[in-house]
Write an enzyme that holds these catalytic residues in place. Structure first.
Site: not given
Lengths: 425, 177
Positions: A104, A205, A208, A213, A360
């Site tokens: 509008h 973290d 990991h 990886h 990840d």
């Protein structure tokens, strides 16, 4: 079930209910208790350098306009017309004198004020108080070295108090060259995971890494290369009050780049760090001169991966879906070759085509799958690694411990527990 | 507009694109890599939502591309492509192991002779379907512009501009376009 959400995390933050990662009731409460009561990252000041420059961003589940007004001040508003609620800003970025609602034609100025309503005297013969119908502003705004944060909470503590010692660590990256940082662009992608997974992964973290990886590390020179060992073996994890945390490592490690890609790019990056060594000593001091942040999270959902040139936000879409926004962050003073090298190094490792990010994302989805079952969700997740092993450090602020320790995550979930204790199931 | 390539070249380059897609779908990564020129460049710019001012015609896609930020979803040279392949060979790339099933549908292939002899501008569309487990399926439609060169009697892909349709990619697991 009734009670308090804080029962989902124990006092130490070492046991966390799986319901945090897939339960829509928990998610709905978080939108108010966590996203409504924290400082949230909106964008980088380099995205809105001139008056009228805007960037369409998000805070929690809300679409937000970030805009620099004609007075030079950066403001943020809910991206929603006061009449029927349509998003009035529908492009990602740009420069505008006004925002016109497509439905509008209610028209708003860059300071959020409602300036025009078509045929006003005919449509509202008794008058329309436009001064009360401006865009809804974000309650508080603050800028830390180019990072623009906002909060919906009118009673939030100042950003510098909220960050506390985290600012000392962030500045290792944000203030390592004259003029600070700038962003080169933004990538967005969706993952089937809870929004806390990117945040809790990037808060520290490290453990990991060598497993998750390993494929890229092996493809790019081996698991024992300095780019890996400088973090895993020689880095530390630091928990900071208010739920923040980071991984800190030495910046000047030889061969800090993964052995992947064009060697001249690595030279451009090393050359950049050498060039501003004296600047870092002067502005950051002898200790911080050689520190960098492989990963860090500012509670609740902002992270920086210093070695991979990115700042990012995990936006909550639902309990099981997250939209990642990842900006490429470089030092403003870097020469074009170094900026390009930083950008390419980011793109090949992180972002949706990045070879580390893909590992990840796989994990973050898996955590959510493990939280969906009617029986499995009765169990906790275990955050007890390195319990009691962190503490004060002679030179580094915060609670410092080794990288195979979950103290930064415990701090994160203690903060979550504190905020959620006000919500009732 | 440049001249269309002759029918024989058109057919050979179409076959190259189909084979390239099939070798990826069949996970024959080393053979796939051989279809790429030594100076190969792949770019996949991040798409953005743009608006034109009232009264202005829509931007052409070329005009749109000029306005984008330098951020790319992919920006690979041959060395990085090799890195992606070697990573698969470790058997430890967890986002592709358990194995990914993929199907790339290539169509709308147009081949034009470029200014340089033995070089062709190739337009095509690609829809990449990807599935791994329990009914999970992602779809990645894209428009592509390649430069294909003829070298020693065979065609090689030297450049690919890969234009994803979406601004927000589904998943963070795409190892190959």
């Amino acid at each position: 079930m009734s009670g308090n959400f804080s029962s989902l995390v124990n006092e130490e933050g070492s046991r966390v209910s799986r319901r945090l990662f897939a339960d829509e009731a928990v998610f709905e409460a978080e939108l108010e208790q966590v996203f409504g009561k924290s400082w949230l990252f909106l964008g980088h000041e380099s995205q809105v350098p001139r008056p009228g420059d805007f960037f369409r961003t998000r805070m929690g589940d809300e679409s937000i306009i970030l805009i620099r007004g004609n007075d030079g001040e950066v403001r943020a508003f809910l991206n929603s017309c006061r009449h029927r609620g349509l998003p009035i800003c529908r492009q990602d970025k740009g420069n505008a004198k006004a925002f016109v609602c497509p439905y509008h034609a209610w028209t708003y100025a860059s300071d959020g004020s409602l300036r025009g309503v078509p045929r006003q005297s005919q449509s509202y013969p008794d008058g329309l108080d436009k001064s009360k119908l401006g865009l809804v502003p974000v309650a508080h705004m603050a800028n830390h070295r180019g990072l623009i944060f906002g909060s919906f909470d009118p009673d939030i503590i100042p950003l510098e108090d909220y960050l506390g010692d985290m600012a000392w660590y962030l500045d290792c990256h944000l203030a390592r060259a004259p003029g600070g940082t700038e962003v080169l662009g933004l990538q967005r992608w969706e993952i089937d995971c809870n929004w806390k997974m990117p945040a809790e992964n990037q808060i520290g973290d490290v453990c990991h890494g060598p497993f998750s990886h390993v494929s890229l590390f092996e493809a790019a020179g081996g698991i024992d290369q300095p780019a890996v060992t400088s973090v895993v073996d020689n880095g530390v994890n630091v928990a900071v009050p208010n739920g923040h945390g980071c991984v800190v490592a030495g910046m000047n490690e030889p061969e800090r780049e993964l052995g992947l890609g064009d060697p001249s790019a690595s030279e451009a990056i090393s050359g950049h760090f050498d060039k501003y060594k004296a600047y870092r000593v002067e502005h950051l001091g002898a200790l911080r001169e050689h520190l960098d942040l492989p990963t860090a999270t500012v509670f609740p959902n902002f992270s920086i991966l210093g070695r991979n040139s990115t700042i990012r936000v995990a936006h909550p879409i639902s309990a099981t879906r997250t939209e990642m926004w990842s900006w490429i962050l470089v030092d403003k003073a870097a020469d074009p070759e170094a900026k390009e090298a930083f950008r390419k190094q980011y793109q090949v490792t992180f972002g949706p085509g990045g070879m580390l990010e893909s590992d990840d994302g796989e994990n973050w989805s898996g955590v959510m799958y493990g939280a969906r079952g009617s029986q499995s969700r009765k169990q906790d997740y275990v955050y007890e690694m390195g319990m009691g092993s962190d503490g004060p450090h002679a030179e580094l602020p915060g609670s410092v411990g080794h990288t195979f320790s979950e103290h930064t995550q415990r701090g994160y979930y203690r903060r979550w527990r504190e905020l959620m204790s006000e919500a009732v199931i | 507009m440049s001249a269309l390539a002759d029918a024989e070249t058109q057919r050979a380059i179409e076959q190259l694109l189909y084979r390239e897609a099939r070798l990826l779908d069949e996970r024959r990564h080393m053979e796939w890599l051989e279809l790429w020129h030594e100076d190969a460049r792949i770019s996949a710019p991040v798409r953005e939502n743009l608006e034109v001012a009232p009264g202005k015609p829509p931007l052409t896609r070329d005009e749109e591309l000029e306005m984008l930020s330098p951020a790319q979803f992919f920006e690979d040279d041959k060395l990085i492509l090799l890195g992606r392949v070697v990573r698969q060979m470790t058997g430890k790339a967890w986002s592709e192991n358990p194995l990914t099933r993929s199907c790339r549908v290539i169509s709308n292939v147009e081949v034009e002779a470029a200014e340089r002899e033995g070089e062709f501008n190739v337009y095509s569309n690609s829809v990449h379907y990807r599935s791994r487990r329990d009914g999970d399926q992602s779809v990645y439609p894209a428009a592509r512009r390649d430069i294909v060169v003829s070298e020693n009697g065979s065609f090689l892909i030297r450049q690919r501009l890969h234009l994803y349709l979406t601004d927000v990619l589904p998943g963070s697991f795409v190892t190959f376009l």
